[in-house]
Design a protein around this motif. Structure first.
Motif, PDB file in Angstrom:
ATOM      1  N   LYS A 300      44.594  75.743  62.676  1.00 42.43           N
ATOM      2  CA  LYS A 300      43.362  76.015  61.529  1.00 42.43           C
ATOM      3  C   LYS A 300      43.577  77.447  60.826  1.00 42.43           C
ATOM      4  O   LYS A 300      43.419  77.559  59.676  1.00 42.43           O
ATOM      5  N   PRO A 377      35.897  77.664  58.985  1.00 34.26           N
ATOM      6  CA  PRO A 377      36.717  76.989  57.619  1.00 34.26           C
ATOM      7  C   PRO A 377      35.826  76.471  56.773  1.00 34.26           C
ATOM      8  O   PRO A 377      36.255  76.513  55.591  1.00 34.26           O
ATOM      9  N   TYR A 378      34.603  76.185  57.086  1.00 29.84           N
ATOM     10  CA  TYR A 378      33.654  75.764  55.965  1.00 29.84           C
ATOM     11  C   TYR A 378      33.270  77.073  55.224  1.00 29.84           C
ATOM     12  O   TYR A 378      33.185  76.855  53.827  1.00 29.84           O
ATOM     13  N   ALA A 381      36.299  77.711  53.193  1.00 27.43           N
ATOM     14  CA  ALA A 381      36.551  76.845  52.066  1.00 27.43           C
ATOM     15  C   ALA A 381      35.468  77.356  50.896  1.00 27.43           C
ATOM     16  O   ALA A 381      35.691  77.040  49.822  1.00 27.43           O
ATOM     17  N   ARG A 382      34.099  77.278  51.571  1.00 27.89           N
ATOM     18  CA  ARG A 382      33.253  77.714  50.335  1.00 27.89           C
ATOM     19  C   ARG A 382      33.574  79.011  49.549  1.00 27.89           C
ATOM     20  O   ARG A 382      33.516  78.724  48.297  1.00 27.89           O
ATOM     21  N   THR A 436      40.152  71.902  50.512  1.00 27.29           N
ATOM     22  CA  THR A 436      38.636  71.951  50.658  1.00 27.29           C
ATOM     23  C   THR A 436      38.174  70.599  50.590  1.00 27.29           C
ATOM     24  O   THR A 436      36.944  70.305  51.166  1.00 27.29           O
ATOM     25  N   ALA A 441      41.423  68.208  53.709  1.00 24.79           N
ATOM     26  CA  ALA A 441      40.222  68.475  54.319  1.00 24.79           C
ATOM     27  C   ALA A 441      39.730  67.686  55.435  1.00 24.79           C
ATOM     28  O   ALA A 441      38.986  68.120  56.172  1.00 24.79           O
ATOM     29  N   TYR A 444      41.009  70.377  57.664  1.00 17.91           N
ATOM     30  CA  TYR A 444      40.670  71.639  57.829  1.00 17.91           C
ATOM     31  C   TYR A 444      39.092  71.785  57.764  1.00 17.91           C
ATOM     32  O   TYR A 444      38.697  72.700  58.242  1.00 17.91           O
ATOM     33  N   ARG A 445      38.641  70.644  57.707  1.00 17.18           N
ATOM     34  CA  ARG A 445      37.165  70.648  57.482  1.00 17.18           C
ATOM     35  C   ARG A 445      36.438  69.862  58.582  1.00 17.18           C
ATOM     36  O   ARG A 445      35.930  70.256  59.718  1.00 17.18           O
ATOM     37  N   THR A 446      36.409  68.476  58.396  1.00 17.36           N
ATOM     38  CA  THR A 446      35.495  67.716  59.410  1.00 17.36           C
ATOM     39  C   THR A 446      36.305  67.755  60.822  1.00 17.36           C
ATOM     40  O   THR A 446      35.757  67.717  61.819  1.00 17.36           O
ATOM     41  N   SER A 448      37.740  70.275  62.023  1.00 20.80           N
ATOM     42  CA  SER A 448      37.554  71.632  62.715  1.00 20.80           C
ATOM     43  C   SER A 448      35.912  71.204  63.088  1.00 20.80           C
ATOM     44  O   SER A 448      35.633  72.011  64.341  1.00 20.80           O
TER      45      SER A 448
END
Lengths: 483, 127
Positions: A300, A377-378, A381-382, A436, A441, A444-446, A448
């Motif tokens: 990540k 990471p959230y 990303a924000r 993102t 994503a 990278y997001r969910t 994570s």
């Protein structure tokens, strides 16, 4: 052949006979499918970098079984330096692909199964470790990509496996034969499954005696008869069918997950590594999860490097690169990203030897690492979206940009800094969008958040490993409390 | 290029046994490149331009070298290990924008390494 070339890897996949469905259709050649191919390219990169002098120090290792040079993804960690190199390798691959490169699950699975089968044999007199070594040797010699498969569908979370309305919601043995076992059930969210040569299946959680039919570990060819794959959708995935290269954000690379279904899969005994020994299921789950939580402190971070770079680029292209608040946001992103890396390195440096001889990460620090990965990471990303601006999600399509009339209008009105081509600005916007909220994503997001265990799973481990009683003693000493 | 036991590339006659083969070739060992602060390949290319491409090669673990160059992306220089160092008696270490620990601008790294090699100021094996 201890090291496959990238081309040999692709050809080896092409020869396999997967039963894969994607959007209601059977996929005859996954390697060539435009939605699947970028994920294959990511795994292929693990082979490409291993053959490059400037990366081989991380990407390869010497097999402790044969002394041969092998891909690190097939390696059993021999010391803390191996654990550290693993994290560095994962960061490198995240940087090179900007996506999930999928091969970590197999590496984490072989290291977990290696030590647990050793301990099972020592206590129970079984011969699982010897069987596993045979599998491992071939994996190393053939440079296989192996899918470590753990997560069962789990049905009603309030009920144990044996009390589910449908007993197949946990992977189980339905028949024992003289020459092997027959397995039914499924594994969900299987990262890189269709890009793998073999699968290495593990129990999904600690099993009790009543659920010993579900305490099961085995290996099977990924294209074996009896395995069905249903490919997972990703946000914006059908952009890959449009034939362009800007709107996809990352044309070359991606990741994938699939639902893997065992429809009475036959597994010969030589590939069975746990069969009913429920008392060892917890250790296997805990170690695999620990290794995989360490992994996220590398992969990540590498993708984060790409996202931070993209955010810095778009700030420059927007003409805002020197604004103090933008610079501060980039600093915050770097701080968060390097904190994740620090956790990955720390749990590796604090690793220890298991009775089998391989090395295990520090479980407390690995769980702290992953807990941070469920959050940072959230925020990164924000901040990337903040810096990019709203155009990231309102920008017209690549076809409009290429249109002979509309394209000129867009080139004029979507330009930022005059010296930067509008197309460059659009490309970076789409890359940020891809990571993102597009296909990447997922990783990278969910992933994570839920991959390698959802946040609560780490909190349980942190509670167990946190040594709270010792901390109370420290406080009592300082406060001069005498019980 | 010559090497001798005092740790100089030039100026001596006695050469270590490991230098008997390929004593004009510098063996280059890269770190893995997880988060490099410099373009290591650019340093390699630049050095090839300055010394001649035939003087450099990626280190073959099976053959001896009179001198080695560690090309590492950052100051950590994680490829600097005893097992690597044993492959040559003399070394120059690039660790990020630094040569043997001395800061050097990235654009001047190849030049600094070449100067070090030409002047014989490589570091003897210390492991």
């Amino acid at each position: 052949m201890a090291l496959k070339t990238p081309e040999q890897y692709e050809e080896s996949l092409r020869r396999m006979r997967f039963r894969v469905y994607l959007m209601g259709e059977r996929v005859t050649s996954p390697v060539d499918h435009p939605i699947i191919r970028p994920s294959m390219n990511s795994v292929k990169m693990t082979y490409a970098l291993a053959g490059m002098p400037e990366h081989e120090d991380l990407m390869t290792a010497l097999s402790h079984l044969t002394g041969e040079k092998i891909n690190r993804f097939c390696h059993i960690h021999q010391d803390t330096d191996d654990l550290i190199k693993k994290v560095k390798m994962q960061r490198l691959l995240g940087q090179k692909t900007g996506a999930c490169f999928q091969r970590c699950v197999g590496m984490d699975a072989i290291n977990a199964v290696y030590s647990v089968t050793f301990e099972m044999d020592r206590k129970l007199g079984t011969s699982y470790h010897e069987r596993f070594l045979k599998f491992l040797r071939t994996m190393q010699e053939e440079d296989w990509t192996v899918d470590g498969a753990m997560t069962d569908p789990k049905g009603d979370r309030g009920l144990p496996p044996s009390r589910q309305a449908d007993p197949d919601l946990y992977t189980r043995v339905v028949e024992k034969r003289r020459d092997g076992i027959v397995v039914r059930g499924a594994k969900a969210h299987q990262t890189g499954a269709v890009n793998s040569h073999w699968i290495l299946v593990m129990p999904t959680m600690t099993m009790t005696a009543q659920d010993k039919d579900y305490a099961l570990a085995f290996a099977a060819p990924a294209d074996a008869d009896g395995i069905l794959y249903v490919y997972g959708r990703q946000s914006c995935d059908t952009r890959k069918l449009e034939g362009g290269e800007i709107d996809v954000g990352n044309r070359e690379f991606g990741g994938h997950e699939a639902l893997m279904v065992f429809e009475d899969l036959f597994v010969p005994w030589e590939n069975v590594f746990m069969y009913g020994e429920h008392e060892f299921s917890g250790a296997l789950v805990e170690r695999f999860a620990g290794y995989h939580r360490q992994s996220y402190g590398g992969c990540k971070v590498g993708v984060g490097d790409v996202l931070i770079g993209a955010a810095a680029l778009i700030a420059d292209y927007n003409g805002a690169g020197k604004a103090s608040h933008i610079r501060d946001k980039l600093i915050e992103m770097i701080h968060l990203n390097e904190t994740l890396y620090s956790c990955g390195i720390a749990c590796s440096a604090e690793g220890h030897r298991t009775p089998s001889g391989n090395y295990l990460i520090d479980l407390l620090l690995a769980n702290v690492c992953k807990q941070n990965v469920t959050r940072f990471p959230y925020e990164i990303a924000r901040l990337a979206e903040d810096i990019a601006g709203g155009l990231m999600v309102t920008m017209p399509s690549e076809r409009d940009l290429r249109h002979p009339e509309i394209g000129k209008v867009l080139d004029k009105y979507l330009r930022g800094v005059a010296s930067v081509p509008t197309e460059h600005r659009c490309r970076v916007m789409r890359l940020i969008e891809n990571i993102t909220l597009g296909t990447a994503a997922v990783g990278y997001r969910t992933e994570s958040l839920h991959g390698a265990g959802s946040p609560q799973a780490q909190r349980i481990m942190i509670a167990r490993q946190g040594n709270l009683e010792q901390k109370k003693k420290l406080a009592k000493e300082i406060a001069r409390i005498k019980d | 290029m010559e090497a001798h036991t005092t740790g100089r590339f030039r100026g001596g006659t006695a050469r270590p046994a490991s230098a008997r083969s390929g004593d004009h070739v510098i063996g280059v060992k890269y770190c893995g490149g997880c988060n490099p602060r410099i373009d290591r390949r650019a340093v390699f290319r630049g050095l090839g331009d300055l010394l001649g491409a035939d003087r450099l090669e990626v280190m073959d673990p099976e053959r001896p070298y009179a001198a080695g160059l560690l090309l590492c992306g950052c100051e950590r220089a994680c490829a600097d290990r005893p097992a690597v160092r044993r492959r040559a008696p003399l070394w120059v270490v690039v660790g990020g924008p630094a040569v043997d620990g001395e800061p050097v601008e990235e654009a001047l790294l190849a030049e600094a390494v070449a100067a070090k090699i030409k002047s014989g100021n490589a570091t003897p094996l210390s492991f």
